[in-house]
Design a protein around this motif. Structure first.
Motif, PDB file in Angstrom:
ATOM      1  N   PRO A 118      43.594  42.292  40.058  1.00  0.00           N
ATOM      2  CA  PRO A 118      42.527  41.619  39.483  1.00  0.00           C
ATOM      3  C   PRO A 118      41.238  41.242  40.532  1.00  0.00           C
ATOM      4  N   GLY A 119      41.574  42.166  42.045  1.00  0.00           N
ATOM      5  CA  GLY A 119      39.848  42.775  42.155  1.00  0.00           C
ATOM      6  C   GLY A 119      39.454  43.496  41.622  1.00  0.00           C
ATOM      7  N   ALA A 120      39.770  44.215  41.469  1.00  0.00           N
ATOM      8  CA  ALA A 120      39.468  45.093  39.892  1.00  0.00           C
ATOM      9  C   ALA A 120      38.902  44.766  38.964  1.00  0.00           C
ATOM     10  N   ALA A 121      39.087  43.976  38.343  1.00  0.00           N
ATOM     11  CA  ALA A 121      39.004  42.993  37.396  1.00  0.00           C
ATOM     12  C   ALA A 121      37.294  42.654  37.806  1.00  0.00           C
ATOM     13  N   LEU A 122      37.807  41.977  38.772  1.00  0.00           N
ATOM     14  CA  LEU A 122      35.901  41.554  38.747  1.00  0.00           C
ATOM     15  C   LEU A 122      35.151  42.158  40.147  1.00  0.00           C
ATOM     16  N   ALA A 123      35.427  43.334  40.512  1.00  0.00           N
ATOM     17  CA  ALA A 123      34.568  44.629  41.358  1.00  0.00           C
ATOM     18  C   ALA A 123      33.637  44.432  39.448  1.00  0.00           C
ATOM     19  N   THR A 124      34.725  44.943  38.530  1.00  0.00           N
ATOM     20  CA  THR A 124      34.249  46.078  37.270  1.00  0.00           C
ATOM     21  C   THR A 124      32.944  45.523  36.882  1.00  0.00           C
ATOM     22  N   PHE A 125      33.605  43.748  36.950  1.00  0.00           N
ATOM     23  CA  PHE A 125      32.674  42.643  36.531  1.00  0.00           C
ATOM     24  C   PHE A 125      31.227  42.519  36.780  1.00  0.00           C
ATOM     25  N   GLN A 126      30.812  42.491  38.900  1.00  0.00           N
ATOM     26  CA  GLN A 126      30.173  42.046  39.338  1.00  0.00           C
ATOM     27  C   GLN A 126      29.625  43.346  38.878  1.00  0.00           C
ATOM     28  N   VAL A 127      29.846  45.229  39.377  1.00  0.00           N
ATOM     29  CA  VAL A 127      28.818  46.191  39.022  1.00  0.00           C
ATOM     30  C   VAL A 127      28.347  46.194  38.187  1.00  0.00           C
ATOM     31  N   HIS A 128      29.201  45.978  36.670  1.00  0.00           N
ATOM     32  CA  HIS A 128      27.948  45.450  35.556  1.00  0.00           C
ATOM     33  C   HIS A 128      27.237  45.081  35.695  1.00  0.00           C
ATOM     34  N   CYS A 129      27.397  43.879  35.914  1.00  0.00           N
ATOM     35  CA  CYS A 129      25.965  42.824  35.952  1.00  0.00           C
ATOM     36  C   CYS A 129      24.611  43.283  36.765  1.00  0.00           C
ATOM     37  N   PRO A 131      54.269  37.899  31.771  1.00  0.00           N
ATOM     38  CA  PRO A 131      53.487  37.650  31.525  1.00  0.00           C
ATOM     39  C   PRO A 131      53.552  37.242  32.989  1.00  0.00           C
ATOM     40  N   ALA A 132      54.664  37.053  33.539  1.00  0.00           N
ATOM     41  CA  ALA A 132      55.234  36.609  35.454  1.00  0.00           C
ATOM     42  C   ALA A 132      54.220  38.262  35.912  1.00  0.00           C
ATOM     43  N   ALA A 133      54.656  38.882  35.034  1.00  0.00           N
ATOM     44  CA  ALA A 133      53.586  40.066  35.836  1.00  0.00           C
ATOM     45  C   ALA A 133      51.898  40.442  35.755  1.00  0.00           C
ATOM     46  N   ALA A 134      51.490  39.697  35.136  1.00  0.00           N
ATOM     47  CA  ALA A 134      49.837  39.453  34.862  1.00  0.00           C
ATOM     48  C   ALA A 134      49.302  38.059  35.288  1.00  0.00           C
ATOM     49  N   ARG A 135      50.205  37.535  35.780  1.00  0.00           N
ATOM     50  CA  ARG A 135      49.305  36.284  36.229  1.00  0.00           C
ATOM     51  C   ARG A 135      48.563  35.788  37.163  1.00  0.00           C
ATOM     52  N   ASP A 136      48.466  37.064  37.833  1.00  0.00           N
ATOM     53  CA  ASP A 136      47.424  36.773  39.092  1.00  0.00           C
ATOM     54  C   ASP A 136      45.845  37.690  38.490  1.00  0.00           C
ATOM     55  N   LEU A 137      45.449  38.421  37.902  1.00  0.00           N
ATOM     56  CA  LEU A 137      45.379  38.642  36.572  1.00  0.00           C
ATOM     57  C   LEU A 137      44.400  37.743  35.826  1.00  0.00           C
ATOM     58  N   SER A 138      45.266  36.910  34.964  1.00  0.00           N
ATOM     59  CA  SER A 138      44.857  36.254  34.344  1.00  0.00           C
ATOM     60  C   SER A 138      44.795  35.007  34.946  1.00  0.00           C
ATOM     61  N   ALA A 139      44.653  34.647  36.257  1.00  0.00           N
ATOM     62  CA  ALA A 139      43.950  34.020  37.239  1.00  0.00           C
ATOM     63  C   ALA A 139      42.895  34.655  36.837  1.00  0.00           C
ATOM     64  N   VAL A 140      41.793  35.105  37.559  1.00  0.00           N
ATOM     65  CA  VAL A 140      40.341  35.553  37.506  1.00  0.00           C
ATOM     66  C   VAL A 140      39.673  35.927  37.038  1.00  0.00           C
ATOM     67  N   LEU A 141      40.222  35.047  35.392  1.00  0.00           N
ATOM     68  CA  LEU A 141      39.577  35.110  34.296  1.00  0.00           C
ATOM     69  C   LEU A 141      38.328  33.763  35.179  1.00  0.00           C
ATOM     70  N   ALA A 142      39.081  33.035  35.972  1.00  0.00           N
ATOM     71  CA  ALA A 142      37.911  32.031  36.515  1.00  0.00           C
ATOM     72  C   ALA A 142      36.586  32.030  37.066  1.00  0.00           C
ATOM     73  N   GLN A 143      37.382  33.370  37.429  1.00  0.00           N
ATOM     74  CA  GLN A 143      35.934  33.457  38.564  1.00  0.00           C
ATOM     75  C   GLN A 143      35.015  34.203  38.122  1.00  0.00           C
ATOM     76  N   MET A 144      35.256  34.417  36.366  1.00  0.00           N
ATOM     77  CA  MET A 144      33.949  35.289  35.531  1.00  0.00           C
ATOM     78  C   MET A 144      33.738  34.603  34.248  1.00  0.00           C
ATOM     79  N   PRO A 145      33.215  33.469  33.861  1.00  0.00           N
ATOM     80  CA  PRO A 145      32.708  32.306  33.086  1.00  0.00           C
ATOM     81  C   PRO A 145      32.537  32.646  31.981  1.00  0.00           C
ATOM     82  N   GLY A 146      32.071  32.360  30.617  1.00  0.00           N
ATOM     83  CA  GLY A 146      31.933  32.483  29.144  1.00  0.00           C
ATOM     84  C   GLY A 146      32.870  34.162  29.648  1.00  0.00           C
ATOM     85  N   VAL A 147      33.386  34.629  29.595  1.00  0.00           N
ATOM     86  CA  VAL A 147      34.359  36.334  29.246  1.00  0.00           C
ATOM     87  C   VAL A 147      35.868  35.848  29.538  1.00  0.00           C
TER      88      VAL A 147
END
Length: 425
Positions: free
Chosen positions: A194-205, A241-257
């Protein structure tokens, strides 16, 4: 200006209608036609994507530029009766990959020319992939350098897109699976954190802002991540799905994505449905489509040999083997082991590298000869049961005509239906 239907994809699951969309990544005309036939009765638009290796300013392995590919798809739509206003064209893995053996400045210059061609031809869903190193660079680049190059390509696309047309949406992401699947058997996968996904979004921003592309960044609708799905030559890793639960949850911090899931080929309908439910709303499928088409063509090939023995100089299977051996560049370094094993993989690997050879004259002639031989022939149910067993129940029930072309299209439609059902559940 008409709005891009994908601009609001993150909101789809909060309103009636589809919650996601399949991304049909193929240049095979029969696979595209089957996807159109499958999508037409549904509320979904049809997203068809071409990769940087298939289609580019130099022709790619299909020999088509982006403008050529657009005409190619629109001609299929006209024959099929699929409405053009429901068609979305996308460019996949747009970046320096086809030229990564060159120094970075040369490879990126070519990538800019390519993305301009995609944008100018009206492709409105663009995946920016600059994660790979070029000559003299590491194999994989860090997030900051990848994002800076992606922003550079977005700027080129914005300059080249037709004024007054539909503004393109963008997909970003640095944890990009290998196009076409892994090159060997795989035992497990490390999911994107989840941290890597959020960091990728932020660095692209930040990179888009530095490049003056803030408006383009408002149209970033997807992030490529590894949700734990992949396939090798002989096996498939299924979604958990259980393994991806935390990754899925991080979408809430990336509106519109939403997340874009690559290599979803060979996932079950249940797994695809779970992926969409968990926010992996863009499901990319490519080799899986041509894999089932090859299965159907080889089944028809066997039926033709039963009905018309000796009528052809060589079978379709023999013709494709000859074509692949004459030009081994698209399979040789991907298949390993003794020659018997490599021969098996040439025809039956999940990575389906035979798909690169269907446009070759020798393979194309062999397919045309097969369909000409079976034209107008009602194939015996017993042979369909023997060689195309998965289609037999539909034939037996009278819902599928026992004719060669109908059977080949139905094989692809049956797979595409899993994606449509997952996205419309």
């Amino acid at each position: 200006m008409t709005d891009n239907p994908l601009k609001s994809i993150a909101e789809w699951r909060d309103r009636p209608g589809p919650s996601g969309i399949p991304s049909i990544c193929t240049a095979h005309p029969m696979a595209i036609e089957a996807a159109m036939r499958c999508t037409a009765p549904t509320p979904l638009p049809l997203l068809i994507e071409a990769t940087c290796n298939q289609v580019n300013q130099d022709g790619g392995y299909t020999g088509m530029t982006p403008a050529d590919f657009r005409r190619f798809v629109e001609e299929i739509a006209a024959r099929t009766g699929f409405p053009l206003e429901r068609l979305i064209l996308g460019g996949d893995h747009l970046g320096p990959n086809p030229w990564k053996s060159l120094p970075a400045d040369q490879a990126m210059a070519k990538a800019e020319v390519m993305i301009r061609a995609f944008a100018a031809a009206g492709f409105t869903k663009l995946h920016l992939d600059c994660s790979m190193g070029c000559a003299g660079e590491p194999v994989a680049l860090d997030d900051a350098q990848t994002a800076a190059r992606a922003a550079r390509l977005a700027a080129a696309a914005e300059e080249a897109r037709p004024q007054g047309g539909i503004a393109p949406v963008y997909v970003i992401g640095t944890e990009v699976p290998i196009p076409g699947g892994a090159m060997e058997e795989i035992e497990g996968l490390e999911l994107t954190s989840p941290g890597a996904a959020l960091a990728t979004f932020q660095v692209h921003c930040r990179a888009f802002a530095d490049a003056g592309q803030q408006d383009a960044f408002t149209r970033v609708v997807g992030l490529v991540v590894q949700p734990g799905v992949e396939f090798g030559n002989h096996n498939v890793i299924d979604y958990d799905p259980a393994a991806a639960r935390d990754l899925s949850a991080v979408l809430a911090q990336m509106p519109g994505v939403v997340f874009e899931a690559h290599s979803t080929d060979y996932q079950t309908r249940g797994a695809l449905t779970a992926l969409v439910r968990d926010g992996f709303a863009i499901l990319k499928v490519g080799p899986g489509l041509t894999f089932v088409l090859r299965e159907a063509l080889y089944g028809l090939d066997a039926i033709a040999e039963e009905l018309f023995p000796g009528r052809r100089q060589r079978s379709l299977r023999q013709a494709t083997e000859a074509v692949m051996l004459e030009a081994p560049g698209n399979w040789d370094r991907y298949y390993h082991g003794p020659e018997a094993e490599r021969a098996l993989q040439r025809h039956f690997s999940y990575s389906d590298r035979i798909r690169y050879y269907w446009p070759q004259p020798g393979a194309e002639r062999a397919v045309d000869e097969l369909f000409a031989l079976l034209d107008g022939v009602e194939l015996p149910e017993t042979l369909i049961a023997q060689y195309l067993g998965g289609l037999y129940p539909e034939v037996r029930a009278g819902r599928l005509p026992p004719r060669a072309r109908d059977l080949a299209l139905a094989a692809v439609e049956r797979l595409a239906q899993d994606y449509v059902a997952a996205c419309c559940s």
